[in-house]
Design a protein around this motif. Structure first.
Motif, mmCIF file in Angstrom:
data_model
loop_
_atom_site.group_PDB
_atom_site.id
_atom_site.type_symbol
_atom_site.label_atom_id
_atom_site.label_comp_id
_atom_site.label_asym_id
_atom_site.label_seq_id
_atom_site.Cartn_x
_atom_site.Cartn_y
_atom_site.Cartn_z
ATOM 1 N N ARG A 42 -3.446 0.476 3.232
ATOM 2 C CA ARG A 42 -3.088 1.594 4.104
ATOM 3 C C ARG A 42 -1.852 1.185 4.897
ATOM 4 N NH1 ARG A 42 -4.105 2.525 9.242
ATOM 5 N NH2 ARG A 42 -5.770 0.991 9.356
ATOM 6 N N TYR A 43 -0.858 2.062 4.881
ATOM 7 C CA TYR A 43 0.390 1.828 5.607
ATOM 8 C C TYR A 43 0.580 2.932 6.630
ATOM 9 C CZ TYR A 43 1.599 -1.290 1.724
ATOM 10 O OH TYR A 43 1.610 -2.296 0.794
ATOM 11 N N ASP A 44 1.127 2.575 7.769
ATOM 12 C CA ASP A 44 1.471 3.560 8.783
ATOM 13 C C ASP A 44 2.869 4.109 8.494
ATOM 14 O OD1 ASP A 44 -0.899 3.229 10.237
ATOM 15 O OD2 ASP A 44 -0.057 1.548 11.374
ATOM 16 N N GLN A 45 3.159 5.266 9.047
ATOM 17 C CA GLN A 45 4.484 5.862 8.897
ATOM 18 C C GLN A 45 5.547 4.848 9.313
ATOM 19 O OE1 GLN A 45 5.006 9.475 11.120
ATOM 20 N NE2 GLN A 45 7.115 9.736 10.453
ATOM 21 N N GLY A 46 6.597 4.738 8.484
ATOM 22 C CA GLY A 46 7.704 3.841 8.774
ATOM 23 C C GLY A 46 7.541 2.439 8.199
ATOM 24 N N GLU A 47 6.335 2.071 7.779
ATOM 25 C CA GLU A 47 6.131 0.733 7.214
ATOM 26 C C GLU A 47 6.715 0.650 5.804
ATOM 27 O OE1 GLU A 47 2.575 -1.956 8.029
ATOM 28 O OE2 GLU A 47 1.706 0.059 8.178
ATOM 29 N N THR A 48 7.159 -0.548 5.440
ATOM 30 C CA THR A 48 7.706 -0.794 4.117
ATOM 31 C C THR A 48 6.592 -1.242 3.174
ATOM 32 O OG1 THR A 48 9.860 -1.372 5.021
ATOM 33 C CG2 THR A 48 9.367 -2.191 2.809
ATOM 34 N N LEU A 49 6.470 -0.540 2.043
ATOM 35 C CA LEU A 49 5.485 -0.881 1.027
ATOM 36 C C LEU A 49 6.070 -1.902 0.060
ATOM 37 C CD1 LEU A 49 4.866 2.148 2.029
ATOM 38 C CD2 LEU A 49 3.559 2.320 -0.064
ATOM 39 N N THR A 100 13.524 -0.108 -2.400
ATOM 40 C CA THR A 100 12.610 -0.196 -1.262
ATOM 41 C C THR A 100 11.780 1.081 -1.240
ATOM 42 O OG1 THR A 100 14.099 -1.594 0.026
ATOM 43 C CG2 THR A 100 12.517 -0.277 1.273
ATOM 44 N N VAL A 101 10.514 0.953 -0.878
ATOM 45 C CA VAL A 101 9.649 2.116 -0.708
ATOM 46 C C VAL A 101 9.089 2.053 0.712
ATOM 47 C CG1 VAL A 101 7.618 3.370 -1.515
ATOM 48 C CG2 VAL A 101 9.062 2.147 -3.163
ATOM 49 N N ARG A 102 9.303 3.130 1.464
ATOM 50 C CA ARG A 102 8.895 3.176 2.871
ATOM 51 C C ARG A 102 8.012 4.405 3.110
ATOM 52 N NH1 ARG A 102 13.729 2.191 5.262
ATOM 53 N NH2 ARG A 102 13.242 0.012 4.954
ATOM 54 N N ALA A 103 6.970 4.250 3.916
ATOM 55 C CA ALA A 103 6.023 5.329 4.198
ATOM 56 C C ALA A 103 6.675 6.414 5.058
ATOM 57 C CB ALA A 103 4.795 4.767 4.899
ATOM 58 N N SER A 105 4.737 8.962 5.944
ATOM 59 C CA SER A 105 3.552 9.344 6.708
ATOM 60 C C SER A 105 2.545 8.215 6.510
ATOM 61 C CB SER A 105 2.983 10.662 6.154
ATOM 62 O OG SER A 105 2.511 10.468 4.828
ATOM 63 N N ALA A 106 1.342 8.391 7.005
ATOM 64 C CA ALA A 106 0.299 7.419 6.672
ATOM 65 C C ALA A 106 0.118 7.469 5.159
ATOM 66 C CB ALA A 106 -0.994 7.767 7.381
ATOM 67 N N VAL A 107 0.057 6.311 4.520
ATOM 68 C CA VAL A 107 -0.021 6.222 3.064
ATOM 69 C C VAL A 107 -1.223 5.366 2.676
ATOM 70 C CG1 VAL A 107 1.123 5.248 1.015
ATOM 71 C CG2 VAL A 107 2.455 6.538 2.679
ATOM 72 N N LEU A 108 -1.921 5.828 1.640
ATOM 73 C CA LEU A 108 -3.012 5.061 1.054
ATOM 74 C C LEU A 108 -2.665 4.822 -0.400
ATOM 75 C CD1 LEU A 108 -5.817 4.078 2.051
ATOM 76 C CD2 LEU A 108 -6.773 6.120 0.980
ATOM 77 N N CYS A 109 -2.714 3.556 -0.825
ATOM 78 C CA CYS A 109 -2.347 3.190 -2.194
ATOM 79 C C CYS A 109 -3.409 2.319 -2.831
ATOM 80 C CB CYS A 109 -1.059 2.366 -2.220
ATOM 81 S SG CYS A 109 0.406 3.248 -1.770
ATOM 82 N N LEU A 110 -3.550 2.470 -4.143
ATOM 83 C CA LEU A 110 -4.282 1.510 -4.945
ATOM 84 C C LEU A 110 -3.236 0.519 -5.423
ATOM 85 C CD1 LEU A 110 -6.991 0.795 -6.378
ATOM 86 C CD2 LEU A 110 -6.091 2.046 -8.349
ATOM 87 N N VAL A 111 -3.493 -0.771 -5.240
ATOM 88 C CA VAL A 111 -2.533 -1.799 -5.626
ATOM 89 C C VAL A 111 -3.158 -2.665 -6.707
ATOM 90 C CG1 VAL A 111 -1.103 -3.706 -4.808
ATOM 91 C CG2 VAL A 111 -1.566 -1.774 -3.297
ATOM 92 N N VAL A 112 -2.517 -2.681 -7.886
ATOM 93 C CA VAL A 112 -2.987 -3.486 -9.008
ATOM 94 C C VAL A 112 -2.278 -4.826 -8.944
ATOM 95 C CG1 VAL A 112 -3.233 -3.627 -11.513
ATOM 96 C CG2 VAL A 112 -3.235 -1.379 -10.392
ATOM 97 N N ASP A 113 -3.035 -5.887 -8.812
ATOM 98 C CA ASP A 113 -2.487 -7.242 -8.763
ATOM 99 C C ASP A 113 -2.280 -7.724 -10.194
ATOM 100 O OD1 ASP A 113 -1.927 -9.924 -8.492
ATOM 101 O OD2 ASP A 113 -3.560 -10.333 -7.088
ATOM 102 N N ALA A 114 -1.057 -7.571 -10.703
ATOM 103 C CA ALA A 114 -0.761 -7.890 -12.095
ATOM 104 C C ALA A 114 -0.994 -9.365 -12.415
ATOM 105 C CB ALA A 114 0.677 -7.490 -12.432
ATOM 106 N N ALA A 115 -0.768 -10.240 -11.477
ATOM 107 C CA ALA A 115 -0.977 -11.667 -11.718
ATOM 108 C C ALA A 115 -2.444 -11.968 -12.026
ATOM 109 C CB ALA A 115 -0.506 -12.481 -10.518
#
Length: 161
Positions: A42-49, A100-103, A105-115
């Motif tokens: 979960r990222y807040d608005q303005g945070e860098t993903l 760069t990807v920046r929020a 708004s509030a953002v919810l992501c599924l993150v796949v850890d490729a490693a």
């Protein structure tokens, strides 16, 4: 940014995430394996993903919210659809992040850890890579079409010769 633990095999979570377009070709047990290597962020608005140039090996799938893609600080596009996938170029070419990807708004992501996916059995790794490359081909094809449309529009407006 707030990050969950790895998701494991919770039936309710698997049911929701199996509806993501990127998992359409997977059967239940394979979705379960892949989701086991995922986290929710979960990222807040303005945070860098994602930061352009970084070398982490994660694929992001938008669950909610809106995020802006920037290349050299210039807006490329906004991501706002459930299931939008980003961070895929790095998985294909192994180079640093291309944008760069920046929020927004509030953002919810599924993150796949490729490693971590490399710990799957060899059959599952081959299947997963085939699935991912198909999904990535579809994503990159869509992005190429959108870019071609943008270039055609610019040419029509005489921005290019």
């Amino acid at each position: 940014m707030v990050e969950s633990d790895y998701l494991g095999e919770d039936a309710e979570t698997l049911g929701k995430l199996s509806k993501l377009p990127i998992f359409n070709l997977l059967d239940g047990p394979r979705v379960s394996k892949v989701v086991g290597f995922c986290k929710i962020r979960r990222y807040d608005q303005g945070e860098t993903l994602i930061q352009e140039g970084d070398t982490d090996r994660a694929l992001f799938i938008l669950l909610s919210g809106s995020a802006r893609v920037l290349k050299k600080k210039k807006k490329i596009c906004d991501l706002q659809r459930f299931g939008d996938v980003f961070g895929e170029v790095n998985l294909v070419d192994g180079h640093g992040r291309s944008a760069t990807v920046r929020a927004n708004s509030a953002v919810l992501c599924l993150v796949v850890d490729a490693a971590r996916l490399e710990t799957l059995s060899s059959d599952d790794v081959v299947f997963f890579h085939a699935l991912m490359y198909r999904a990535l081909a579809e994503i990159l094809s869509r992005k190429l079409r959108e870019t071609s449309d943008d270039v055609a529009s610019l040419k029509a407006n005489h921005f290019f010769c």
